[in-house]
Enzyme design. Structure first.
Site, PDB file in Angstrom:
ATOM      1  N   ARG A  67       0.822  -1.212   0.000  1.00  0.00           N
ATOM      2  CA  ARG A  67       0.000   0.000   0.000  1.00  0.00           C
ATOM      3  C   ARG A  67       0.853   1.258   0.000  1.00  0.00           C
ATOM      4  NH1 ARG A  67      -2.378  -3.769   3.289  1.00  0.00           N
ATOM      5  NH2 ARG A  67      -1.523  -2.863   5.198  1.00  0.00           N
ATOM      6  N   GLU A 104       3.281  -4.489  13.829  1.00  0.00           N
ATOM      7  CA  GLU A 104       2.202  -4.706  14.799  1.00  0.00           C
ATOM      8  C   GLU A 104       1.689  -6.142  14.760  1.00  0.00           C
ATOM      9  OE1 GLU A 104      -1.396  -2.452  14.204  1.00  0.00           O
ATOM     10  OE2 GLU A 104      -2.037  -2.736  16.277  1.00  0.00           O
TER      11      GLU A 104
END
Ligand code: AMP
Length: 180
Positions: A67, A104
């Site tokens: 992205r 994460e």
């Protein structure tokens, strides 16, 4: 940003076109899906304008696959700079430079070409969609530093402020268009 509905803040547009997905890709993660934002003509244009302002002095815009690369390519086209996609492991032909990192939701590895492009001395802004713990942008910064590139800043669409990413990659300046 001015739309048919009037003038609105880019941060508000980002928030309104972001889909929060619980427990994706792993349990406990609140995933920020920016697909609706990227697909909206006016919103995408406003996001790229704002990020292009951040990267205005860069000679090269580097985006994190996938992205971040999508956004980086649009910024580079807007500015007339070069673009570099920092790829997931195994996508580029050898020789490559690699960095392992933790983000994460788990560990990963990223790569750039080792010697097919000259990066030494080039002014680079690194772009990604989301800053969470900072593991990804930290690794990208280390990777580019190994080439002699001058990484001047990072720019993201969304910063998850509770996860300490900005502090983790200090003193690199981080520009975020919105915070969640
Ligand atoms: P981190 O390394 O922890 O800062 O994670 C940032 C990278 O992982 C970016 O490339 C994001 O695309 C992705 N990422 C991490 N957390 C999220 C999240 N909650 N929503 C969307 N993308 C995320």
């Amino acid at each position: 940003m001015t739309t048919a509905r009037g003038t609105v803040l880019v941060a508000d547009v980002i928030a309104s076109l972001t889909r929060d997905v619980a427990d994706f890709p792993t349990p406990g993660i609140q995933f920020k899906d920016l697909t609706p934002l990227f697909a909206d003509r006016e919103a995408m244009s406003a996001v790229i304008d704002a990020l292009a302002d951040v990267a205005a002095s860069a000679d090269l815009v580097a985006g994190i696959e996938s992205r971040g690369s999508l956004v980086a390519a649009a910024i580079a086209a807007r500015l007339g700079t070069g673009v570099l996609s920092i790829r997931k492991a195994g996508k580029l032909p050898p020789p490559v430079l690699s960095e392992n990192y933790t983000r994460e939701y788990g560990a990963a590895s990223m790569e750039i070409p080792a010697d097919s492009i000259e990066l030494a001395g080039r002014s680079v802004v690194i772009v990604d969609d989301v800053l969470a713990t900072g593991g990804t942008l930290g690794a990208a910064t280390r990777l580019l530093a190994r080439t002699g590139a001058d990484v001047t800043a990072a720019a993201v669409v969304v910063e998850l402020t509770g996860l300490g990413g900005r502090a983790a990659i200090a003193p690199l300046p981080v520009h975020s268009l919105s915070r969640a």
